[in-house]
Design a protein around this motif. Structure first.
Motif, mmCIF file in Angstrom:
data_model
loop_
_atom_site.group_PDB
_atom_site.id
_atom_site.type_symbol
_atom_site.label_atom_id
_atom_site.label_comp_id
_atom_site.label_asym_id
_atom_site.label_seq_id
_atom_site.Cartn_x
_atom_site.Cartn_y
_atom_site.Cartn_z
ATOM 1 N N THR A 1 0.917 -1.138 0.128
ATOM 2 C CA THR A 1 0.164 0.127 -0.063
ATOM 3 C C THR A 1 0.926 1.073 -0.006
ATOM 4 N N PRO A 2 0.377 2.396 -0.435
ATOM 5 C CA PRO A 2 1.352 3.707 -0.311
ATOM 6 C C PRO A 2 1.557 4.170 1.129
ATOM 7 N N HIS A 3 2.826 4.391 1.134
ATOM 8 C CA HIS A 3 3.375 5.017 2.409
ATOM 9 C C HIS A 3 4.013 6.177 2.283
ATOM 10 N N SER A 4 4.399 6.725 3.277
ATOM 11 C CA SER A 4 4.862 8.279 3.253
ATOM 12 C C SER A 4 6.258 8.246 3.028
ATOM 13 N N PRO A 5 6.879 9.379 2.454
ATOM 14 C CA PRO A 5 8.240 9.221 2.076
ATOM 15 C C PRO A 5 9.293 8.785 3.408
ATOM 16 N N SER A 6 8.790 9.285 4.564
ATOM 17 C CA SER A 6 9.765 9.021 5.821
ATOM 18 C C SER A 6 9.714 7.397 6.123
ATOM 19 N N SER A 7 8.319 6.850 5.807
ATOM 20 C CA SER A 7 8.234 5.340 5.856
ATOM 21 C C SER A 7 8.952 4.643 4.850
ATOM 22 N N TRP A 8 9.252 4.933 3.647
ATOM 23 C CA TRP A 8 9.682 4.248 2.609
ATOM 24 C C TRP A 8 11.078 4.214 2.818
ATOM 25 N N VAL A 9 11.859 5.519 3.054
ATOM 26 C CA VAL A 9 13.250 5.416 3.196
ATOM 27 C C VAL A 9 13.593 4.590 4.555
ATOM 28 N N GLN A 10 12.789 4.621 5.501
ATOM 29 C CA GLN A 10 13.146 3.714 6.642
ATOM 30 C C GLN A 10 13.144 2.129 6.121
ATOM 31 N N ARG A 11 12.188 1.822 5.522
ATOM 32 C CA ARG A 11 11.953 0.506 5.017
ATOM 33 C C ARG A 11 12.926 0.077 4.166
ATOM 34 N N LEU A 12 13.511 0.892 3.197
ATOM 35 C CA LEU A 12 14.341 0.719 2.176
ATOM 36 C C LEU A 12 15.850 0.724 2.512
ATOM 37 N N ARG A 13 16.029 1.226 3.562
ATOM 38 C CA ARG A 13 17.593 1.527 3.917
ATOM 39 C C ARG A 13 18.341 0.328 4.267
ATOM 40 N N HIS A 14 17.664 -0.777 4.938
ATOM 41 C CA HIS A 14 18.436 -1.767 5.434
ATOM 42 C C HIS A 14 18.869 -2.767 4.296
ATOM 43 N N GLY A 15 20.365 -2.900 4.348
ATOM 44 C CA GLY A 15 20.492 -3.844 3.600
ATOM 45 C C GLY A 15 21.119 -3.262 1.907
ATOM 46 N N LEU A 16 20.512 -2.165 1.746
ATOM 47 C CA LEU A 16 20.605 -1.559 0.544
ATOM 48 C C LEU A 16 22.177 -1.294 0.156
ATOM 49 N N ARG A 17 23.112 -0.618 1.021
ATOM 50 C CA ARG A 17 24.292 -0.357 0.896
ATOM 51 C C ARG A 17 25.294 -1.786 0.305
ATOM 52 N N ASP A 18 24.705 -2.494 1.098
ATOM 53 C CA ASP A 18 25.726 -3.769 0.837
ATOM 54 C C ASP A 18 25.193 -4.294 -0.687
ATOM 55 N N ARG A 19 23.993 -4.108 -1.045
ATOM 56 C CA ARG A 19 23.624 -4.646 -2.561
ATOM 57 C C ARG A 19 24.195 -3.886 -3.394
ATOM 58 N N ILE A 20 24.378 -2.490 -3.265
ATOM 59 C CA ILE A 20 24.907 -1.616 -4.247
ATOM 60 C C ILE A 20 26.420 -1.790 -4.072
ATOM 61 N N LEU A 21 27.123 -2.131 -3.222
ATOM 62 C CA LEU A 21 28.233 -2.291 -2.925
ATOM 63 C C LEU A 21 28.735 -3.488 -3.850
ATOM 64 N N GLY A 22 27.812 -4.618 -3.599
ATOM 65 C CA GLY A 22 28.139 -5.805 -4.428
ATOM 66 C C GLY A 22 27.954 -5.636 -6.059
ATOM 67 N N ASP A 23 27.172 -4.878 -6.274
ATOM 68 C CA ASP A 23 26.790 -4.587 -7.785
ATOM 69 C C ASP A 23 28.053 -3.678 -8.235
ATOM 70 N N LEU A 24 28.719 -2.676 -7.493
ATOM 71 C CA LEU A 24 30.001 -2.020 -7.987
ATOM 72 C C LEU A 24 31.035 -3.153 -7.932
ATOM 73 N N VAL A 25 31.121 -3.873 -7.060
ATOM 74 C CA VAL A 25 32.214 -4.673 -7.215
ATOM 75 C C VAL A 25 32.023 -5.748 -8.427
ATOM 76 N N ALA A 26 31.114 -6.152 -8.767
ATOM 77 C CA ALA A 26 30.844 -7.307 -10.003
ATOM 78 C C ALA A 26 31.126 -6.352 -11.127
ATOM 79 N N ARG A 27 30.984 -4.980 -11.189
ATOM 80 C CA ARG A 27 31.064 -4.192 -12.286
ATOM 81 C C ARG A 27 32.550 -3.427 -12.667
ATOM 82 N N GLY A 28 33.405 -4.088 -11.522
ATOM 83 C CA GLY A 28 34.683 -3.589 -11.442
ATOM 84 C C GLY A 28 35.152 -2.079 -10.985
ATOM 85 N N VAL A 29 33.893 -1.449 -10.525
ATOM 86 C CA VAL A 29 34.067 0.123 -10.029
ATOM 87 C C VAL A 29 34.723 0.073 -8.630
#
Length: 225
Positions: free
Chosen positions: A78-106
């Motif tokens: 269901t729709p949520h406030s921006p505050s709710s979404w940034v809190q919901r999404l922040r967990h584990g996001l950094r590790d996934r993005i770092l993994g993607d950057l590693v895979a691409r050789g950045v």
């Protein structure tokens, strides 16, 4: 979607190229990257801000696994406030993005052991071209003149909200000047309420999302009442 995602740009700016360690509080970076992914979806015309909530307007994938994962999660909820979404999404996001950057050789993943038993990972840069382009765009924007594209204006706004001037190598008077300029860019784009979205360089639909997310991150970090 093509090019480098905003969340990747923020992360590269926030990590020291040599040591591969974060140079800012990780909670700030995690919230900022969550906001950046949501901004990316707004830029792609997939989400909008209305009646205090972020809603999916088009569930079509953009072609980037991490961003599409967020889109699918939002579409199924269901729709949520921006505050709710940034809190919901922040967990584990950094590790996934770092993994993607590693895979691409950045960046490289350097695993080390501290105190004999604590495993830590550092991510020194391997290909500086991506970050160099980000820094160049921000430097051009800070030098004055009009920001000509939505993406750079949104990136500058997130950098301002996260107080990332030191990550740009700017401290003291230079840092203060950079902060004023970043806020001017945000204002000129209509993200801070200083300019009508009708007169902004960005689409009103994008401007509303960025402004709402900037407020949400600011409040989450306790920087605005």
């Amino acid at each position: 979607m093509t090019g480098v995602a905003l969340a990747e740009e923020l992360l590269l700016l926030a990590y020291d190229d040599e040591t591969g360690r974060a140079t800012m509080p990780r909670i700030s970076l995690d919230l900022g990257m969550a906001a950046a992914v949501l901004v990316e979806l707004a830029l792609a015309g997939r989400i909008a801000y209305a009646d205090g909530s972020l809603t999916v307007t088009d569930p079509t994938p953009v072609g980037e696994p991490i961003i599409d994962g967020v889109l699918g999660r939002m579409a199924a909820d269901t729709p949520h406030s921006p505050s709710s979404w940034v809190q919901r999404l922040r967990h584990g996001l950094r590790d996934r993005i770092l993994g993607d950057l590693v895979a691409r050789g950045v960046v490289r993943d350097v695993e080390e052991t501290e105190l004999g038993f604590i495993v830590v990972h550092r991510y020194p840069v391997a290909d500086s071209s991506v970050e160099d382009d980000t820094r160049r765009r921000l430097a051009d924007a800070l030098a004055g003149g009009q920001v000509s594209d939505e993406r750079t204006a949104a990136l500058a706004t997130l950098v301002a909200v996260l107080r990332m001037e030191p990550a740009l190598g700017l401290t003291g008077d230079a840092g203060a000047d950079a902060r004023r300029r970043l806020e001017e860019i945000a204002g000129g784009a209509g993200f801070s309420g200083n300019v009508s979205l009708d007169d902004s360089v960005v689409r009103p639909s994008v401007g509303l999302v960025v402004a709402a997310l900037a407020r949400a991150v600011d409040q989450a970090l306790g920087k605005r009442a």
